[in-house]
Design a protein around this motif. Structure first.
Motif, PDB file in Angstrom:
ATOM      1  N   GLU A   9       0.827  -1.201   0.000  1.00 18.23           N
ATOM      2  CA  GLU A   9       0.000   0.000   0.000  1.00 18.23           C
ATOM      3  C   GLU A   9       0.868   1.261   0.000  1.00 18.23           C
ATOM      4  OE1 GLU A   9      -3.112   2.155   3.051  1.00 18.23           O
ATOM      5  OE2 GLU A   9      -3.228  -0.043   2.826  1.00 18.23           O
ATOM      6  N   ARG A  10       1.947   1.243   0.763  1.00 18.27           N
ATOM      7  CA  ARG A  10       2.835   2.402   0.820  1.00 18.27           C
ATOM      8  C   ARG A  10       3.534   2.627  -0.519  1.00 18.27           C
ATOM      9  NH1 ARG A  10       4.933   5.078   5.041  1.00 18.27           N
ATOM     10  NH2 ARG A  10       2.757   4.992   5.702  1.00 18.27           N
ATOM     11  N   ARG A  11       3.977   1.535  -1.145  1.00 18.68           N
ATOM     12  CA  ARG A  11       4.599   1.658  -2.471  1.00 18.68           C
ATOM     13  C   ARG A  11       3.612   2.238  -3.472  1.00 18.68           C
ATOM     14  NH1 ARG A  11       9.129  -1.208  -4.010  1.00 18.68           N
ATOM     15  NH2 ARG A  11       8.199  -1.576  -6.045  1.00 18.68           N
ATOM     16  N   ALA A  12       2.360   1.759  -3.430  1.00 16.34           N
ATOM     17  CA  ALA A  12       1.334   2.270  -4.338  1.00 16.34           C
ATOM     18  C   ALA A  12       1.074   3.754  -4.074  1.00 16.34           C
ATOM     19  CB  ALA A  12       0.047   1.469  -4.174  1.00 16.34           C
ATOM     20  N   GLN A  13       1.101   4.149  -2.809  1.00 14.99           N
ATOM     21  CA  GLN A  13       0.903   5.547  -2.438  1.00 14.99           C
ATOM     22  C   GLN A  13       1.993   6.428  -3.068  1.00 14.99           C
ATOM     23  OE1 GLN A  13       1.540   6.279   1.726  1.00 14.99           O
ATOM     24  NE2 GLN A  13       1.109   8.471   1.589  1.00 14.99           N
ATOM     25  N   ILE A  14       3.213   5.955  -3.009  1.00 13.33           N
ATOM     26  CA  ILE A  14       4.343   6.710  -3.561  1.00 13.33           C
ATOM     27  C   ILE A  14       4.258   6.774  -5.088  1.00 13.33           C
ATOM     28  CG2 ILE A  14       6.853   6.713  -3.840  1.00 13.33           C
ATOM     29  CD1 ILE A  14       6.975   5.404  -1.013  1.00 13.33           C
ATOM     30  N   ASP A  16       1.559   6.498  -6.971  1.00 14.58           N
ATOM     31  CA  ASP A  16       0.450   7.376  -7.353  1.00 14.58           C
ATOM     32  C   ASP A  16       0.833   8.842  -7.188  1.00 14.58           C
ATOM     33  OD1 ASP A  16      -1.151   5.266  -8.043  1.00 14.58           O
ATOM     34  OD2 ASP A  16      -2.260   5.216  -6.152  1.00 14.58           O
ATOM     35  N   ALA A  17       1.638   9.140  -6.165  1.00 17.10           N
ATOM     36  CA  ALA A  17       2.105  10.515  -5.968  1.00 17.10           C
ATOM     37  C   ALA A  17       3.001  10.945  -7.127  1.00 17.10           C
ATOM     38  CB  ALA A  17       2.859  10.625  -4.643  1.00 17.10           C
ATOM     39  N   ARG A  20       0.748  11.767 -10.120  1.00 17.47           N
ATOM     40  CA  ARG A  20       0.078  13.075  -9.972  1.00 17.47           C
ATOM     41  C   ARG A  20       1.060  14.212 -10.187  1.00 17.47           C
ATOM     42  NH1 ARG A  20      -2.054  10.433  -5.459  1.00 17.47           N
ATOM     43  NH2 ARG A  20      -0.754  11.683  -4.046  1.00 17.47           N
ATOM     44  N   ALA A  39       3.103  12.987  -1.759  1.00 17.52           N
ATOM     45  CA  ALA A  39       2.593  11.852  -0.974  1.00 17.52           C
ATOM     46  C   ALA A  39       2.391  12.206   0.489  1.00 17.52           C
ATOM     47  CB  ALA A  39       3.552  10.671  -1.092  1.00 17.52           C
TER      48      ALA A  39
END
Length: 201
Positions: A9-14, A16-17, A20, A39
């Motif tokens: 989840e953290r990797r996906a968060q980064i 996606d940041a 963007r 992020a």
């Protein structure tokens, strides 16, 4: 008790940041710091998951490619339990038209990756460059199936038409990004052409 971290989840968060940030400022301007800011985490944490910007760029590219496949499959599912070759061709082509924020970011950043790959050796050998060839072959198969079923014009050269379809859809997608036409207008053009190609469906 400390909260357990979901590393995926953290990797996906980064990732996606990064996408963007790239959509806002351009892929060339993205840094580890700008990704961290987007992020809402520290640069050190970004570097914990991705040692280099190159690793982060490649991970984001893989996410883009996988997400596009998911969106195409979602479109095909909306056509029902037994989609026709035209339904499938239409789903593939319409996914090239930015119709929402996610697809706008996808096409904008994907185009940047394609341009960057011309001069960046690290990106030049990536599998995403083979995707258009794979999609072309896939469309040829769908067009030939439609011809055999009597739903597509039998006089059409499936190989040549697949090239035309991909070129038209990519061009329409770019015209939407540039503000030359709306997503609705681009979709109408695709439907117009598909109506001529699939007169029996």
């Amino acid at each position: 008790m400390p909260k357990l971290v979901d590393h995926d989840e953290r990797r996906a968060q980064i990732i996606d940041a990064l996408l963007r940030a790239a959509a806002d400022t351009g892929l060339h301007a993205v840094t580890m710091r700008s990704v961290a800011t987007e992020a809402g985490i520290s640069v050190r944490l970004v570097q914990y998951y991705f040692d280099t910007k190159e690793q982060l760029l490649l991970a984001a590219l893989n996410r883009l490619t996988a997400r596009m496949g998911e969106r195409v499959r979602d479109r095909v599912r909306t056509a029902g339990s037994s989609p026709t070759p035209r339904d499938i061709v239409e789903a593939v082509l319409l996914e090239a038209v930015p119709t929402d924020e996610e697809s706008r970011i996808f096409h904008l950043v994907y185009t940047e990756y394609a341009v960057l790959s011309i001069t960046d050796p690290a990106l030049g050998g990536q599998p995403f460059l083979a995707a258009p060839n794979e999609m072309e072959g896939f469309l040829v198969g769908q067009l030939e199936a439609a011809q055999q079923a009597g739903d597509a014009d039998p006089r059409v050269d499936a190989g040549q038409e697949a090239v035309v379809l991909l070129s038209v859809s990519a061009g329409l997608g770019l015209s939407v990004l540039l503000g030359q036409r709306t997503a609705g207008d681009a979709t109408a053009v695709l439907h117009y052409h598909l109506g001529r190609l699939f007169p029996g469906s």
